[in-house]
Write an enzyme that holds these catalytic residues in place. Structure first.
Site, short mmCIF file in Angstrom:
data_model
loop_
_atom_site.label_atom_id
_atom_site.label_comp_id
_atom_site.label_asym_id
_atom_site.label_seq_id
_atom_site.Cartn_x
_atom_site.Cartn_y
_atom_site.Cartn_z
N ARG A 237 -5.63 -40.50 14.45
CA ARG A 237 -4.74 -40.61 15.61
C ARG A 237 -3.48 -41.41 15.32
O ARG A 237 -2.48 -41.29 16.03
CB ARG A 237 -5.51 -41.17 16.82
CG ARG A 237 -6.32 -40.08 17.50
CD ARG A 237 -7.34 -40.63 18.45
NE ARG A 237 -8.55 -41.03 17.76
CZ ARG A 237 -9.48 -41.83 18.25
NH1 ARG A 237 -9.33 -42.34 19.44
NH2 ARG A 237 -10.55 -42.11 17.55
N GLU B 42 -19.07 -51.91 13.18
CA GLU B 42 -20.12 -52.54 13.96
C GLU B 42 -21.47 -52.39 13.24
O GLU B 42 -22.24 -53.33 13.11
CB GLU B 42 -20.17 -51.90 15.35
CG GLU B 42 -20.94 -52.72 16.35
CD GLU B 42 -20.92 -52.07 17.72
OE1 GLU B 42 -20.14 -51.12 17.92
OE2 GLU B 42 -21.70 -52.52 18.58
P1 AMP Z 1 -11.14 -51.49 15.20
O1 AMP Z 1 -11.19 -51.29 13.71
O2 AMP Z 1 -12.37 -52.09 15.75
O3 AMP Z 1 -9.88 -52.19 15.65
O4 AMP Z 1 -11.12 -50.02 15.84
C1 AMP Z 1 -9.95 -49.28 15.87
C2 AMP Z 1 -10.19 -47.84 15.48
O5 AMP Z 1 -11.33 -47.30 16.09
C3 AMP Z 1 -9.01 -47.00 15.92
O6 AMP Z 1 -8.69 -46.09 14.88
C4 AMP Z 1 -9.48 -46.31 17.17
O7 AMP Z 1 -9.05 -44.97 17.18
C5 AMP Z 1 -11.00 -46.40 17.14
N1 AMP Z 1 -11.58 -46.97 18.39
C6 AMP Z 1 -12.24 -48.16 18.48
N2 AMP Z 1 -12.68 -48.38 19.73
C7 AMP Z 1 -12.23 -47.35 20.47
C8 AMP Z 1 -12.33 -47.01 21.87
N3 AMP Z 1 -12.98 -47.80 22.77
N4 AMP Z 1 -11.75 -45.87 22.29
C9 AMP Z 1 -11.10 -45.06 21.41
N5 AMP Z 1 -10.99 -45.32 20.09
C10 AMP Z 1 -11.54 -46.45 19.61
#
Ligand code: AMP
Length: 179
Positions: A63, A100
């Site tokens: 995305r 996670e």
């Molecule tokens: P993080 O590495 O935890 O910051 O997660 C970010 C990545 O995971 C991004 O590429 C987002 O597209 C996806 N992502 C994480 N949580 C969500 C959510 N609640 N809704 C949509 N995409 C998410």
């Protein structure tokens, strides 16, 4: 940000509970990018906050590509993809990072950036910050530096902004819609 643009974005980001697994509130940007006014608003607002002097835009699969390419076009610079393993055909730098449950890896082409370049790093959403910290590490491995991060959505309680600051020294971050 204009109140009209904020209203359009808030209306067109769809929350899907329990996707892809129970407990996750998935922020679905497909209604936003599927709407002509929504797409225009989100790119205009992201562009507005980009600092001067960007040499390249780097976007995270998949995305980050959607928002990164129009920003690169508007800024008059090239676009560099960060991709999941076994997608890029040339020599790559790799970065593993924690999810996670378990871990994941992202890659960048070793010759995609010129050392010293000032990079805008783009994704759709900042949650824990693991993905964008890994992205910034790949940009560093290529000899360039991340001078700004742009995301559409920030999940503030998950601490991604602090993680980017603490682990990579990145404090210049734009998020348009915060939850
Ligand atoms: P993080 O590495 O935890 O910051 O997660 C970010 C990545 O995971 C991004 O590429 C987002 O597209 C996806 N992502 C994480 N949580 C969500 C959510 N609640 N809704 C949509 N995409 C998410």
């Amino acid at each position: 940000m204009s109140s009209a643009n904020r209203a359009v974005m808030e209306r067109l980001i769809r929350n899907i509970p329990d996707f892809p697994k129970p407990g996750i509130q998935f922020k679905d940007i497909t209604p936003l990018i599927g709407d002509a006014l929504g797409l225009k608003a989100v790119i205009a607002e992201l562009l507005e906050a980009v600092p001067e002097g960007i040499d390249a835009v780097v976007g995270v699969e998949s995305r980050g590509f959607i928002f990164g390419v129009p920003l690169a076009l508007e800024l008059g610079v090239g676009f560099v993809p960060i991709r999941k393993p076994n997608k890029l055909p040339g020599a790559v730098y790799s970065q593993e990072f924690d999810l996670e449950y378990g871990s994941s890896t992202l890659n960048i082409h070793q010759d995609a950036l010129i050392p010293g370049q000032q990079v805008l790093l783009v994704d759709d959403l900042l949650a824990t910050g693991g993905t964008l910290v890994a992205g910034a590490q790949l940009i560093e491995k290529a000899g360039a530096s991340t001078v700004h991060v742009s995301v559409v959505i920030e999940l503030e309680d998950l601490g991604g902004r602090a993680k980017l600051a603490q682990e990579r020294g990145i404090a210049s971050i734009t998020s348009l819609i915060k939850y």
